[in-house]
Write a protein that holds these residues in place. Structure first.
Motif, PDB file in Angstrom:
ATOM      1  N   ARG A  88     -10.961 -12.347 -11.447  1.00  0.00           N
ATOM      2  CA  ARG A  88     -10.269 -11.876 -12.642  1.00  0.00           C
ATOM      3  C   ARG A  88     -10.709 -12.693 -13.840  1.00  0.00           C
ATOM      4  O   ARG A  88     -11.358 -13.735 -13.694  1.00  0.00           O
ATOM      5  N   LEU A  89     -10.318 -12.228 -15.018  1.00  0.00           N
ATOM      6  CA  LEU A  89     -10.679 -12.882 -16.262  1.00  0.00           C
ATOM      7  C   LEU A  89      -9.429 -13.322 -17.018  1.00  0.00           C
ATOM      8  O   LEU A  89      -8.470 -12.556 -17.122  1.00  0.00           O
ATOM      9  N   THR A  90      -9.463 -14.511 -17.550  1.00  0.00           N
ATOM     10  CA  THR A  90      -8.482 -14.909 -18.543  1.00  0.00           C
ATOM     11  C   THR A  90      -8.911 -14.315 -19.890  1.00  0.00           C
ATOM     12  O   THR A  90     -10.008 -13.759 -20.029  1.00  0.00           O
ATOM     13  N   MET A  91      -8.068 -14.462 -20.902  1.00  0.00           N
ATOM     14  CA  MET A  91      -8.429 -13.978 -22.230  1.00  0.00           C
ATOM     15  C   MET A  91      -9.684 -14.687 -22.741  1.00  0.00           C
ATOM     16  O   MET A  91     -10.588 -14.049 -23.302  1.00  0.00           O
ATOM     17  N   ALA A  92      -9.755 -15.987 -22.546  1.00  0.00           N
ATOM     18  CA  ALA A  92     -10.923 -16.740 -23.000  1.00  0.00           C
ATOM     19  C   ALA A  92     -12.183 -16.314 -22.248  1.00  0.00           C
ATOM     20  O   ALA A  92     -13.262 -16.193 -22.843  1.00  0.00           O
ATOM     21  N   ALA A  93     -12.055 -16.067 -20.946  1.00  0.00           N
ATOM     22  CA  ALA A  93     -13.215 -15.653 -20.161  1.00  0.00           C
ATOM     23  C   ALA A  93     -13.680 -14.263 -20.570  1.00  0.00           C
ATOM     24  O   ALA A  93     -14.885 -13.978 -20.594  1.00  0.00           O
ATOM     25  N   ALA A  94     -12.729 -13.378 -20.905  1.00  0.00           N
ATOM     26  CA  ALA A  94     -13.096 -12.037 -21.373  1.00  0.00           C
ATOM     27  C   ALA A  94     -13.865 -12.132 -22.688  1.00  0.00           C
ATOM     28  O   ALA A  94     -14.838 -11.403 -22.911  1.00  0.00           O
ATOM     29  N   ALA A  95     -13.438 -13.029 -23.564  1.00  0.00           N
ATOM     30  CA  ALA A  95     -14.123 -13.199 -24.846  1.00  0.00           C
ATOM     31  C   ALA A  95     -15.558 -13.659 -24.660  1.00  0.00           C
ATOM     32  O   ALA A  95     -16.468 -13.239 -25.389  1.00  0.00           O
ATOM     33  N   ALA A  96     -15.782 -14.514 -23.669  1.00  0.00           N
ATOM     34  CA  ALA A  96     -17.105 -15.102 -23.464  1.00  0.00           C
ATOM     35  C   ALA A  96     -18.028 -14.225 -22.624  1.00  0.00           C
ATOM     36  O   ALA A  96     -19.250 -14.397 -22.666  1.00  0.00           O
ATOM     37  N   LEU A  97     -17.467 -13.286 -21.877  1.00  0.00           N
ATOM     38  CA  LEU A  97     -18.282 -12.544 -20.909  1.00  0.00           C
ATOM     39  C   LEU A  97     -19.450 -11.776 -21.519  1.00  0.00           C
ATOM     40  O   LEU A  97     -20.544 -11.767 -20.933  1.00  0.00           O
ATOM     41  N   PRO A  98     -19.312 -11.107 -22.680  1.00  0.00           N
ATOM     42  CA  PRO A  98     -20.457 -10.359 -23.207  1.00  0.00           C
ATOM     43  C   PRO A  98     -21.713 -11.194 -23.458  1.00  0.00           C
ATOM     44  O   PRO A  98     -22.811 -10.643 -23.560  1.00  0.00           O
ATOM     45  N   GLU A  99     -21.560 -12.493 -23.550  1.00  0.00           N
ATOM     46  CA  GLU A  99     -22.726 -13.353 -23.764  1.00  0.00           C
ATOM     47  C   GLU A  99     -23.573 -13.510 -22.505  1.00  0.00           C
ATOM     48  O   GLU A  99     -24.765 -13.857 -22.595  1.00  0.00           O
ATOM     49  N   ARG A 100     -22.981 -13.245 -21.342  1.00  0.00           N
ATOM     50  CA  ARG A 100     -23.728 -13.469 -20.095  1.00  0.00           C
ATOM     51  C   ARG A 100     -23.635 -12.316 -19.115  1.00  0.00           C
ATOM     52  O   ARG A 100     -24.208 -12.383 -18.027  1.00  0.00           O
ATOM     53  N   GLY A 101     -22.918 -11.256 -19.484  1.00  0.00           N
ATOM     54  CA  GLY A 101     -22.753 -10.119 -18.586  1.00  0.00           C
ATOM     55  C   GLY A 101     -22.313  -8.896 -19.369  1.00  0.00           C
ATOM     56  O   GLY A 101     -22.650  -8.740 -20.548  1.00  0.00           O
ATOM     57  N   VAL A 102     -21.542  -8.034 -18.717  1.00  0.00           N
ATOM     58  CA  VAL A 102     -21.078  -6.793 -19.334  1.00  0.00           C
ATOM     59  C   VAL A 102     -19.559  -6.738 -19.261  1.00  0.00           C
ATOM     60  O   VAL A 102     -18.979  -6.956 -18.194  1.00  0.00           O
ATOM     61  N   LEU A 103     -18.930  -6.446 -20.393  1.00  0.00           N
ATOM     62  CA  LEU A 103     -17.489  -6.252 -20.451  1.00  0.00           C
ATOM     63  C   LEU A 103     -17.235  -4.792 -20.805  1.00  0.00           C
ATOM     64  O   LEU A 103     -17.686  -4.321 -21.849  1.00  0.00           O
ATOM     65  N   LEU A 104     -16.523  -4.079 -19.930  1.00  0.00           N
ATOM     66  CA  LEU A 104     -16.268  -2.659 -20.124  1.00  0.00           C
ATOM     67  C   LEU A 104     -14.844  -2.419 -20.589  1.00  0.00           C
ATOM     68  O   LEU A 104     -13.889  -2.891 -19.967  1.00  0.00           O
ATOM     69  N   ASP A 105     -14.703  -1.704 -21.695  1.00  0.00           N
ATOM     70  CA  ASP A 105     -13.421  -1.236 -22.202  1.00  0.00           C
ATOM     71  C   ASP A 105     -13.271   0.206 -21.728  1.00  0.00           C
ATOM     72  O   ASP A 105     -14.032   1.088 -22.133  1.00  0.00           O
ATOM     73  N   VAL A 111     -19.661  -8.499 -14.304  1.00  0.00           N
ATOM     74  CA  VAL A 111     -19.128  -7.355 -15.020  1.00  0.00           C
ATOM     75  C   VAL A 111     -17.606  -7.461 -15.035  1.00  0.00           C
ATOM     76  O   VAL A 111     -16.990  -7.738 -14.005  1.00  0.00           O
ATOM     77  N   GLY A 112     -17.013  -7.284 -16.208  1.00  0.00           N
ATOM     78  CA  GLY A 112     -15.560  -7.333 -16.352  1.00  0.00           C
ATOM     79  C   GLY A 112     -15.033  -6.017 -16.876  1.00  0.00           C
ATOM     80  O   GLY A 112     -15.764  -5.242 -17.507  1.00  0.00           O
ATOM     81  N   VAL A 113     -13.755  -5.746 -16.613  1.00  0.00           N
ATOM     82  CA  VAL A 113     -13.139  -4.499 -17.063  1.00  0.00           C
ATOM     83  C   VAL A 113     -11.765  -4.783 -17.665  1.00  0.00           C
ATOM     84  O   VAL A 113     -11.035  -5.650 -17.204  1.00  0.00           O
ATOM     85  N   TYR A 114     -11.443  -4.019 -18.724  1.00  0.00           N
ATOM     86  CA  TYR A 114     -10.094  -4.062 -19.276  1.00  0.00           C
ATOM     87  C   TYR A 114      -9.742  -2.691 -19.818  1.00  0.00           C
ATOM     88  O   TYR A 114     -10.608  -1.827 -20.017  1.00  0.00           O
ATOM     89  N   CYS A 115      -8.453  -2.484 -20.048  1.00  0.00           N
ATOM     90  CA  CYS A 115      -7.965  -1.216 -20.589  1.00  0.00           C
ATOM     91  C   CYS A 115      -6.879  -1.540 -21.600  1.00  0.00           C
ATOM     92  O   CYS A 115      -6.977  -2.522 -22.329  1.00  0.00           O
ATOM     93  N   GLY A 116      -5.826  -0.728 -21.644  1.00  0.00           N
ATOM     94  CA  GLY A 116      -4.725  -1.015 -22.546  1.00  0.00           C
ATOM     95  C   GLY A 116      -3.841  -2.135 -22.032  1.00  0.00           C
ATOM     96  O   GLY A 116      -3.549  -3.094 -22.743  1.00  0.00           O
ATOM     97  N   GLY A 161     -18.144  -7.170 -28.446  1.00  0.00           N
ATOM     98  CA  GLY A 161     -19.137  -7.208 -27.382  1.00  0.00           C
ATOM     99  C   GLY A 161     -18.857  -6.272 -26.233  1.00  0.00           C
ATOM    100  O   GLY A 161     -19.738  -6.042 -25.393  1.00  0.00           O
ATOM    101  N   ALA A 162     -17.639  -5.713 -26.167  1.00  0.00           N
ATOM    102  CA  ALA A 162     -17.295  -4.810 -25.068  1.00  0.00           C
ATOM    103  C   ALA A 162     -17.946  -3.445 -25.267  1.00  0.00           C
ATOM    104  O   ALA A 162     -18.090  -2.956 -26.385  1.00  0.00           O
ATOM    105  N   LEU A 163     -18.314  -2.815 -24.162  1.00  0.00           N
ATOM    106  CA  LEU A 163     -18.874  -1.470 -24.151  1.00  0.00           C
ATOM    107  C   LEU A 163     -17.825  -0.475 -23.702  1.00  0.00           C
ATOM    108  O   LEU A 163     -16.999  -0.794 -22.843  1.00  0.00           O
ATOM    109  N   ASN A 164     -17.857   0.737 -24.238  1.00  0.00           N
ATOM    110  CA  ASN A 164     -16.869   1.749 -23.885  1.00  0.00           C
ATOM    111  C   ASN A 164     -17.317   2.556 -22.668  1.00  0.00           C
ATOM    112  O   ASN A 164     -18.431   3.063 -22.630  1.00  0.00           O
ATOM    113  N   ALA A 165     -16.441   2.642 -21.675  1.00  0.00           N
ATOM    114  CA  ALA A 165     -16.701   3.419 -20.452  1.00  0.00           C
ATOM    115  C   ALA A 165     -15.386   4.042 -20.013  1.00  0.00           C
ATOM    116  O   ALA A 165     -14.729   3.537 -19.095  1.00  0.00           O
TER     117      ALA A 165
END
Length: 282
Positions: free
Chosen positions: A153-170, A230-235, A193-197
């Motif tokens: 899982r990701l913390t808020m800080a880890a989600a912020a940093a993820l696009p620099e080294r991987g893919v974050l999907l919204d 790769v990380g994922v988040y929604c609402g 940095g998040a991509l829409n999917a």
């Protein structure tokens, strides 16, 4: 073993008297309490699960709208649903498995080895000619023991940093990702940095998950690879679990950001991107 199960395979498990606990997780934003629909007709032996009260904890707005329940709370609920150690657990809803995936993620993360989603949801069961029963099921309390931390899982800080080294999907709708409108949370837009999917792209017109090859092709087109996280988040962390499940089917190991946009947007110090590009405009 696939974390998906077909209606016919579930019917066979029930007929054979296998230790299977079926959970009905009917929930949607506009009608979060699905008890009335459950009582009107559910898969035989299925127990109703209240997503808002049993699959989410309580917290401040800065924790998000659906923070993870404590392991003690989840364990109490799981035993109330009648789950014993070693049971197969099958989860379903009536909305393309968007809510059921939350139960799948939580229970898998808590150490239950065999949690499956009913492919095609409730409509898949009825379309296959299997019966429903009315009323409510109150099972004998179970004895399952749970632990936390199996899934990444990701913390808020880890989600912020993820696009620099991987893919974050919204995985929210395009409109909410772009920030055209935000009907629920305090601020509109997306994590820079998040991509829409959008989550709906994981299933076909009948609400069945695309096959693993098609899912892998979908995520590869977004830049997801085996060599980077790769990380994922929604609402609020509910439908993100649906895409986490789809990524799992495709052979990846996704990281879920449980707080999702509802947490991020409640922290004024966190930047917001607008528009259709990952970086957007603040």
């Amino acid at each position: 073993m696939s974390p998906l199960i077909t209606a016919d395979a579930l019917a066979d498990l029930i007929a054979a008297g296998q230790p299977v606990r079926i959970l009905d997780v009917r929930w949607r934003l506009d009608r979060p309490d699905g008890r009335a629909e459950y009582r009107a007709g559910h898969i035989p032996t299925a127990v109703y699960v209240d997503l808002d009260r049993e699959l989410a904890g309580r917290g401040e707005p800065t924790d998000g709208r659906h923070p993870l329940p404590s392991i003690a709370e989840l364990g109490e609920a799981a035993r109330r649903w009648g789950i014993d150690d070693g049971d197969t657990v099958v989860v379903y809803d009536d909305l393309s498995s968007f809510a059921a995936a939350r139960a799948w993620w939580l229970l898998t993360d808590a150490g239950i080895a065999d949690v499956r989603i009913l492919d095609g949801a409730l409509s898949g069961w009825t379309a296959a000619g299997h019966p429903l029963e009315e009323g409510s099921v109150v099972p004998v309390p179970g004895t399952v023991t749970l632990r936390r931390g199996i899934l990444p899982r990701l913390t808020m800080a880890a989600a912020a940093a993820l696009p620099e080294r991987g893919v974050l999907l919204d995985v929210r709708s395009e409109e909410r990702y772009r920030g055209d409108s935000e009907p629920i949370d305090p601020r509109a837009g997306h994590i820079p940095g998040a991509l829409n999917a959008p989550t709906g792209g994981n299933v076909d017109a009948e609400g069945r998950f695309l096959d693993p090859a098609a899912l892998r092709e979908r995520f590869a087109a977004l830049g997801v690879t085996d060599g980077a996280p790769v990380g994922v988040y929604c609402g609020s962390g509910v439908t993100a679990a649906h895409t986490a499940f789809a990524l799992t089917l495709a052979g990846y190991q996704p990281h879920l950001y449980p707080g999702s946009w509802s947490q991020w947007s409640n922290h004024p110090d966190r930047p917001v991107a607008l528009g259709s590009q990952p970086g957007g405009r603040s």
